[in-house]
Design an enzyme around this catalytic site. Structure first.
Site, PDB file in Angstrom:
ATOM      1  N   ARG A 239      -3.045 -55.539  44.621  1.00 53.17           N
ATOM      2  CA  ARG A 239      -2.591 -54.877  45.791  1.00 53.17           C
ATOM      3  C   ARG A 239      -1.582 -55.445  45.596  1.00 53.17           C
ATOM      4  NH1 ARG A 239      -6.194 -51.616  45.275  1.00 53.17           N
ATOM      5  NH2 ARG A 239      -6.984 -50.873  46.657  1.00 53.17           N
ATOM      6  N   GLU A 268       4.140 -48.694  46.589  1.00 57.00           N
ATOM      7  CA  GLU A 268       3.833 -47.771  45.669  1.00 57.00           C
ATOM      8  C   GLU A 268       3.518 -45.750  46.091  1.00 57.00           C
ATOM      9  OE1 GLU A 268       0.413 -50.058  43.877  1.00 57.00           O
ATOM     10  OE2 GLU A 268      -0.808 -47.711  44.238  1.00 57.00           O
ATOM     11  N   HIS A 286      -0.601 -47.729  38.520  1.00 56.91           N
ATOM     12  CA  HIS A 286      -2.158 -47.609  39.078  1.00 56.91           C
ATOM     13  C   HIS A 286      -3.681 -47.332  38.941  1.00 56.91           C
ATOM     14  CE1 HIS A 286      -4.055 -48.747  43.748  1.00 56.91           C
ATOM     15  NE2 HIS A 286      -5.096 -49.419  42.695  1.00 56.91           N
TER      16      HIS A 286
HETATM   17  C1  DGY Z   1      -9.567 -49.191  44.003  1.00 59.86           C
HETATM   18  O1  DGY Z   1     -10.766 -48.745  44.130  1.00 59.86           O
HETATM   19  O2  DGY Z   1      -9.537 -50.381  45.609  1.00 59.86           O
HETATM   20  C2  DGY Z   1      -8.023 -48.721  43.830  1.00 59.86           C
HETATM   21  O3  DGY Z   1      -7.632 -50.195  44.217  1.00 59.86           O
HETATM   22  C3  DGY Z   1      -8.257 -47.344  43.888  1.00 59.86           C
HETATM   23  O4  DGY Z   1      -7.489 -47.339  45.157  1.00 59.86           O
END
Ligand code: DGY
Length: 320
Positions: A239, A268, A286
Protein backbone atom coordinates in the site's frame (compact mmCIF):
# COMPACT_ATOMS: atom_id res chain seq x y z
CA UNK A 1 -38.21 -17.25 -4.15
CA UNK A 2 -36.66 -14.20 -5.76
CA UNK A 3 -32.90 -13.96 -5.91
CA UNK A 4 -31.07 -11.66 -3.51
CA UNK A 5 -29.80 -8.36 -4.85
CA UNK A 6 -26.03 -7.99 -5.27
CA UNK A 7 -24.29 -4.73 -6.07
CA UNK A 8 -20.98 -5.26 -7.87
CA UNK A 9 -19.23 -1.89 -7.75
CA UNK A 10 -16.73 -2.44 -10.60
CA UNK A 11 -16.51 -4.54 -13.75
CA UNK A 12 -15.19 -7.98 -12.78
CA UNK A 13 -13.81 -10.79 -15.01
CA UNK A 14 -16.48 -12.24 -17.35
CA UNK A 15 -16.84 -15.60 -15.56
CA UNK A 16 -17.32 -13.84 -12.23
CA UNK A 17 -19.90 -11.41 -13.63
CA UNK A 18 -21.70 -14.36 -15.27
CA UNK A 19 -21.86 -16.17 -11.93
CA UNK A 20 -23.11 -13.03 -10.18
CA UNK A 21 -25.81 -12.57 -12.84
CA UNK A 22 -26.79 -16.25 -12.61
CA UNK A 23 -27.14 -16.38 -8.82
CA UNK A 24 -28.27 -12.84 -7.98
CA UNK A 25 -30.27 -9.93 -9.23
CA UNK A 26 -26.94 -8.33 -9.98
CA UNK A 27 -26.41 -4.59 -10.33
CA UNK A 28 -23.31 -4.48 -12.52
CA UNK A 29 -21.00 -1.62 -13.48
CA UNK A 30 -20.45 -2.80 -17.05
CA UNK A 31 -18.68 0.42 -18.08
CA UNK A 32 -16.37 0.13 -15.05
CA UNK A 33 -16.99 3.71 -13.99
CA UNK A 34 -14.94 4.54 -10.84
CA UNK A 35 -17.22 4.94 -7.84
CA UNK A 36 -17.75 7.73 -5.34
CA UNK A 37 -19.33 7.37 -1.89
CA UNK A 38 -22.51 8.89 -3.35
CA UNK A 39 -22.61 6.52 -6.34
CA UNK A 40 -22.10 3.48 -4.08
CA UNK A 41 -24.95 4.57 -1.82
CA UNK A 42 -27.26 5.28 -4.75
CA UNK A 43 -26.52 1.90 -6.36
CA UNK A 44 -26.80 -0.01 -3.07
CA UNK A 45 -30.49 0.82 -2.61
CA UNK A 46 -32.25 -2.49 -1.95
CA UNK A 47 -29.04 -4.55 -2.08
CA UNK A 48 -28.55 -7.57 0.18
CA UNK A 49 -24.84 -7.74 -0.54
CA UNK A 50 -22.04 -5.72 -2.10
CA UNK A 51 -18.91 -6.85 -3.92
CA UNK A 52 -16.50 -3.92 -3.84
CA UNK A 53 -12.85 -3.29 -4.72
CA UNK A 54 -9.90 -1.61 -3.02
CA UNK A 55 -10.49 1.54 -5.08
CA UNK A 56 -13.95 2.01 -3.49
CA UNK A 57 -14.06 4.00 -0.26
CA UNK A 58 -16.37 2.43 2.30
CA UNK A 59 -15.58 4.63 5.25
CA UNK A 60 -17.65 4.95 8.42
CA UNK A 61 -19.98 7.54 6.83
CA UNK A 62 -20.72 5.33 3.82
CA UNK A 63 -21.18 2.21 5.95
CA UNK A 64 -23.55 4.06 8.29
CA UNK A 65 -25.64 5.23 5.32
CA UNK A 66 -25.94 1.81 3.61
CA UNK A 67 -29.48 0.46 3.45
CA UNK A 68 -30.51 -1.89 6.27
CA UNK A 69 -30.85 -4.69 3.71
CA UNK A 70 -27.05 -5.01 3.24
CA UNK A 71 -25.77 -8.04 5.19
CA UNK A 72 -22.38 -8.68 3.66
CA UNK A 73 -19.58 -6.91 1.82
CA UNK A 74 -17.23 -9.12 -0.18
CA UNK A 75 -14.16 -7.17 -1.18
CA UNK A 76 -12.32 -8.16 -4.35
CA UNK A 77 -8.99 -7.68 -2.54
CA UNK A 78 -6.98 -9.08 0.32
CA UNK A 79 -6.51 -5.56 1.72
CA UNK A 80 -9.37 -4.16 3.75
CA UNK A 81 -8.03 -0.70 4.56
CA UNK A 82 -10.67 0.87 2.28
CA UNK A 83 -13.44 -0.47 4.53
CA UNK A 84 -14.14 0.80 8.02
CA UNK A 85 -14.32 -2.63 9.68
CA UNK A 86 -15.52 -1.43 13.12
CA UNK A 87 -18.31 0.53 11.40
CA UNK A 88 -19.32 -2.59 9.46
CA UNK A 89 -19.27 -4.67 12.66
CA UNK A 90 -21.41 -2.06 14.40
CA UNK A 91 -23.99 -2.42 11.64
CA UNK A 92 -23.80 -6.25 11.77
CA UNK A 93 -22.44 -6.35 8.20
CA UNK A 94 -20.04 -9.24 7.57
CA UNK A 95 -16.91 -8.47 5.54
CA UNK A 96 -15.12 -11.10 3.43
CA UNK A 97 -11.90 -10.67 1.42
CA UNK A 98 -9.73 -12.68 -0.99
CA UNK A 99 -6.65 -14.01 0.83
CA UNK A 100 -4.27 -16.68 -0.51
CA UNK A 101 -5.45 -16.69 -4.14
CA UNK A 102 -3.43 -13.57 -4.98
CA UNK A 103 -0.26 -14.32 -3.03
CA UNK A 104 1.73 -15.86 -5.92
CA UNK A 105 0.74 -13.13 -8.39
CA UNK A 106 1.55 -10.33 -5.95
CA UNK A 107 4.88 -11.92 -4.98
CA UNK A 108 5.74 -12.28 -8.71
CA UNK A 109 4.98 -8.60 -9.22
CA UNK A 110 7.14 -7.70 -6.23
CA UNK A 111 10.01 -9.70 -7.72
CA UNK A 112 9.41 -7.87 -11.00
CA UNK A 113 9.69 -4.51 -9.20
CA UNK A 114 12.90 -5.58 -7.48
CA UNK A 115 14.48 -6.82 -10.71
CA UNK A 116 13.22 -3.92 -12.82
CA UNK A 117 14.55 -1.41 -10.30
CA UNK A 118 17.89 -3.16 -9.75
CA UNK A 119 18.51 -3.75 -13.47
CA UNK A 120 17.23 -0.33 -14.57
CA UNK A 121 14.57 -1.83 -16.84
CA UNK A 122 12.41 1.31 -16.81
CA UNK A 123 15.28 3.50 -17.98
CA UNK A 124 16.23 0.99 -20.67
CA UNK A 125 12.68 0.68 -21.93
CA UNK A 126 12.26 4.44 -22.09
CA UNK A 127 15.56 4.81 -23.93
CA UNK A 128 14.69 2.21 -26.60
CA UNK A 129 11.18 3.59 -27.15
CA UNK A 130 12.48 7.14 -27.45
CA UNK A 131 14.91 6.05 -30.16
CA UNK A 132 17.82 6.98 -27.89
CA UNK A 133 19.64 3.64 -28.01
CA UNK A 134 22.81 4.01 -30.04
CA UNK A 135 24.01 0.43 -29.48
CA UNK A 136 25.56 -1.88 -26.91
CA UNK A 137 28.15 -0.36 -24.65
CA UNK A 138 30.23 -1.91 -21.86
CA UNK A 139 29.18 0.77 -19.40
CA UNK A 140 25.58 1.41 -20.39
CA UNK A 141 22.86 1.32 -17.70
CA UNK A 142 24.83 -0.70 -15.20
CA UNK A 143 22.57 -1.85 -12.42
CA UNK A 144 22.92 -4.02 -9.35
CA UNK A 145 22.83 -7.80 -9.25
CA UNK A 146 20.30 -9.07 -6.70
CA UNK A 147 21.48 -12.70 -6.69
CA UNK A 148 23.15 -13.50 -3.38
CA UNK A 149 22.10 -10.20 -1.76
CA UNK A 150 20.09 -9.73 1.44
CA UNK A 151 16.34 -9.22 1.03
CA UNK A 152 14.38 -7.71 3.92
CA UNK A 153 10.65 -8.35 3.89
CA UNK A 154 8.53 -6.02 6.00
CA UNK A 155 5.33 -8.02 6.56
CA UNK A 156 5.89 -11.76 6.36
CA UNK A 157 2.29 -12.81 5.70
CA UNK A 158 1.22 -15.02 2.83
CA UNK A 159 2.58 -12.69 0.13
CA UNK A 160 5.83 -12.08 2.01
CA UNK A 161 6.34 -15.83 2.44
CA UNK A 162 5.74 -16.41 -1.30
CA UNK A 163 8.24 -13.68 -2.11
CA UNK A 164 10.77 -15.31 0.22
CA UNK A 165 10.39 -18.62 -1.67
CA UNK A 166 10.93 -16.87 -5.00
CA UNK A 167 13.90 -14.88 -3.67
CA UNK A 168 15.61 -18.09 -2.53
CA UNK A 169 15.70 -19.03 -6.22
CA UNK A 170 17.95 -16.00 -6.61
CA UNK A 171 20.08 -17.22 -3.66
CA UNK A 172 18.95 -14.17 -1.68
CA UNK A 173 19.34 -14.31 2.11
CA UNK A 174 15.91 -13.52 3.54
CA UNK A 175 15.38 -11.33 6.62
CA UNK A 176 11.99 -10.27 7.92
CA UNK A 177 10.15 -8.00 10.28
CA UNK A 178 6.65 -9.03 11.28
CA UNK A 179 4.06 -8.67 14.04
CA UNK A 180 5.43 -11.93 15.42
CA UNK A 181 7.98 -14.58 14.65
CA UNK A 182 6.83 -17.35 12.29
CA UNK A 183 7.06 -21.04 13.11
CA UNK A 184 10.29 -22.65 11.87
CA UNK A 185 8.54 -24.37 8.94
CA UNK A 186 7.05 -21.07 7.70
CA UNK A 187 10.25 -19.18 8.47
CA UNK A 188 12.17 -21.68 6.33
CA UNK A 189 15.58 -20.30 7.26
CA UNK A 190 14.63 -16.60 7.08
CA UNK A 191 16.08 -14.38 9.81
CA UNK A 192 13.55 -12.72 12.13
CA UNK A 193 14.32 -9.24 13.51
CA UNK A 194 12.74 -7.88 16.66
CA UNK A 195 13.53 -4.26 15.90
CA UNK A 196 13.65 -1.96 12.92
CA UNK A 197 17.30 -0.97 13.35
CA UNK A 198 18.73 -4.49 13.13
CA UNK A 199 16.31 -5.36 10.31
CA UNK A 200 16.91 -2.31 8.13
CA UNK A 201 20.69 -2.49 8.54
CA UNK A 202 20.76 -5.74 6.53
CA UNK A 203 18.31 -4.81 3.76
CA UNK A 204 20.27 -4.56 0.52
CA UNK A 205 16.76 -4.85 -0.88
CA UNK A 206 13.74 -3.85 1.22
CA UNK A 207 10.31 -5.08 0.18
CA UNK A 208 7.16 -3.72 1.80
CA UNK A 209 4.50 -6.42 2.02
CA UNK A 210 2.54 -5.36 5.11
CA UNK A 211 -1.11 -4.28 5.15
CA UNK A 212 -2.05 -0.61 4.95
CA UNK A 213 -3.92 1.23 7.69
CA UNK A 214 -3.03 3.26 10.77
CA UNK A 215 -0.53 0.72 12.14
CA UNK A 216 1.83 1.01 9.16
CA UNK A 217 1.17 4.60 8.00
CA UNK A 218 4.38 6.25 6.68
CA UNK A 219 6.44 3.40 8.13
CA UNK A 220 9.22 3.99 5.63
CA UNK A 221 10.13 7.50 6.73
CA UNK A 222 13.36 9.54 6.72
CA UNK A 223 14.50 8.07 10.03
CA UNK A 224 14.13 4.46 8.85
CA UNK A 225 15.63 5.22 5.44
CA UNK A 226 18.76 6.35 7.29
CA UNK A 227 18.98 2.85 8.84
CA UNK A 228 19.22 1.16 5.41
CA UNK A 229 22.59 0.38 3.82
CA UNK A 230 23.82 3.10 1.46
CA UNK A 231 22.38 2.46 -2.02
CA UNK A 232 19.63 0.06 -0.93
CA UNK A 233 16.76 -0.87 -3.24
CA UNK A 234 13.12 -0.44 -2.14
CA UNK A 235 10.05 -2.21 -3.55
CA UNK A 236 6.44 -1.57 -2.57
CA UNK A 237 3.60 -3.74 -3.84
CA UNK A 238 1.53 -3.41 -0.65
CA UNK A 239 0.00 0.00 0.00
CA UNK A 240 1.22 3.49 -0.83
CA UNK A 241 0.40 4.66 2.68
CA UNK A 242 3.39 2.69 4.04
CA UNK A 243 5.75 5.23 2.51
CA UNK A 244 6.53 8.83 3.39
CA UNK A 245 6.79 9.97 -0.23
CA UNK A 246 8.78 13.15 0.46
CA UNK A 247 11.39 11.13 2.35
CA UNK A 248 11.65 8.45 -0.33
CA UNK A 249 11.88 11.02 -3.15
CA UNK A 250 14.65 12.89 -1.29
CA UNK A 251 16.55 9.61 -0.76
CA UNK A 252 16.19 8.64 -4.43
CA UNK A 253 17.45 12.07 -5.47
CA UNK A 254 20.47 11.94 -3.18
CA UNK A 255 21.30 8.32 -4.03
CA UNK A 256 20.83 7.24 -0.40
CA UNK A 257 18.37 4.81 -1.97
CA UNK A 258 19.72 3.73 -5.35
CA UNK A 259 16.50 2.46 -6.97
CA UNK A 260 12.87 1.87 -6.12
CA UNK A 261 10.03 -0.05 -7.68
CA UNK A 262 6.55 1.10 -6.73
CA UNK A 263 3.21 -0.46 -7.68
CA UNK A 264 1.05 1.39 -5.15
CA UNK A 265 0.70 5.03 -4.15
CA UNK A 266 -0.89 7.11 -1.45
CA UNK A 267 -4.03 8.64 -2.98
CA UNK A 268 -3.71 6.56 -6.18
CA UNK A 269 -4.30 6.93 -9.07
CA UNK A 270 -2.79 10.30 -8.15
CA UNK A 271 0.81 10.06 -7.03
CA UNK A 272 3.41 12.45 -5.71
CA UNK A 273 4.64 14.25 -8.87
CA UNK A 274 8.14 14.16 -7.40
CA UNK A 275 8.48 10.56 -8.61
CA UNK A 276 7.75 11.36 -12.23
CA UNK A 277 11.04 13.07 -13.06
CA UNK A 278 13.21 10.44 -11.36
CA UNK A 279 14.95 7.90 -13.60
CA UNK A 280 15.79 5.56 -10.72
CA UNK A 281 12.22 4.61 -9.86
CA UNK A 282 9.99 2.13 -11.70
CA UNK A 283 6.31 3.06 -11.47
CA UNK A 284 3.49 0.58 -12.12
CA UNK A 285 -0.30 1.07 -11.87
CA UNK A 286 -1.23 -1.28 -8.97
CA UNK A 287 -0.81 -4.50 -10.95
CA UNK A 288 0.01 -6.80 -8.02
CA UNK A 289 -2.81 -9.30 -8.49
CA UNK A 290 -3.47 -8.50 -12.14
CA UNK A 291 -3.32 -11.90 -13.83
CA UNK A 292 -6.31 -13.54 -15.46
CA UNK A 293 -6.05 -16.61 -13.22
CA UNK A 294 -5.77 -14.59 -10.04
CA UNK A 295 -8.51 -12.09 -10.79
CA UNK A 296 -10.89 -14.96 -11.65
CA UNK A 297 -10.02 -16.68 -8.37
CA UNK A 298 -10.46 -13.45 -6.42
CA UNK A 299 -13.90 -12.89 -7.91
CA UNK A 300 -15.05 -16.41 -7.15
CA UNK A 301 -13.73 -16.23 -3.59
CA UNK A 302 -15.49 -12.91 -2.99
CA UNK A 303 -18.73 -14.48 -4.26
CA UNK A 304 -18.16 -17.61 -2.11
CA UNK A 305 -18.10 -15.36 0.94
CA UNK A 306 -21.25 -13.51 -0.07
CA UNK A 307 -23.05 -16.78 -0.89
CA UNK A 308 -22.12 -18.24 2.49
CA UNK A 309 -23.22 -15.25 4.57
CA UNK A 310 -26.56 -14.94 2.75
CA UNK A 311 -27.13 -18.69 3.19
CA UNK A 312 -26.37 -18.47 6.92
CA UNK A 313 -23.12 -20.41 6.62
CA UNK A 314 -19.69 -19.40 7.96
CA UNK A 315 -17.70 -17.97 5.02
CA UNK A 316 -14.18 -19.31 4.51
CA UNK A 317 -12.86 -15.79 4.08
CA UNK A 318 -14.57 -13.82 6.84
CA UNK A 319 -12.54 -10.78 7.94
CA UNK A 320 -14.90 -9.95 10.77
C1 DGY B 1 -5.46 -6.28 -2.77
O1 DGY B 1 -5.97 -7.37 -2.97
O2 DGY B 1 -5.48 -5.73 -1.67
C2 DGY B 1 -4.81 -5.64 -3.95
O3 DGY B 1 -4.05 -4.55 -3.60
C3 DGY B 1 -5.85 -5.26 -4.98
O4 DGY B 1 -6.67 -4.31 -4.46
Amino acid sequence: MSKPVLLVTRKLPPAVQARAARDYRAILNTDDVPTTPASILAAAEGADAIVCCSADRLDATVIAALPASVRVIGTFSVGTDHIDLPAAAARGIAVCNTPDVLSEATAELTMLLILAAARRAGEGERMVRAGGWTGWSPTQLLGTQVSGKRLGIFGMGRIGQCLARMARGFRMQVHYRNRGRLSPDLEDGAFYHEDDASFLAVCDVLSLNAPGGAGTASWLNAERIEMLPQGAIVANAARGTLVDDAALIAALKSGRIAYAGLDVFRGEPALDPGYLGLENVVLLPHLGSATTETRDAMGHLALDGVDAVLAGRAPPNLVR
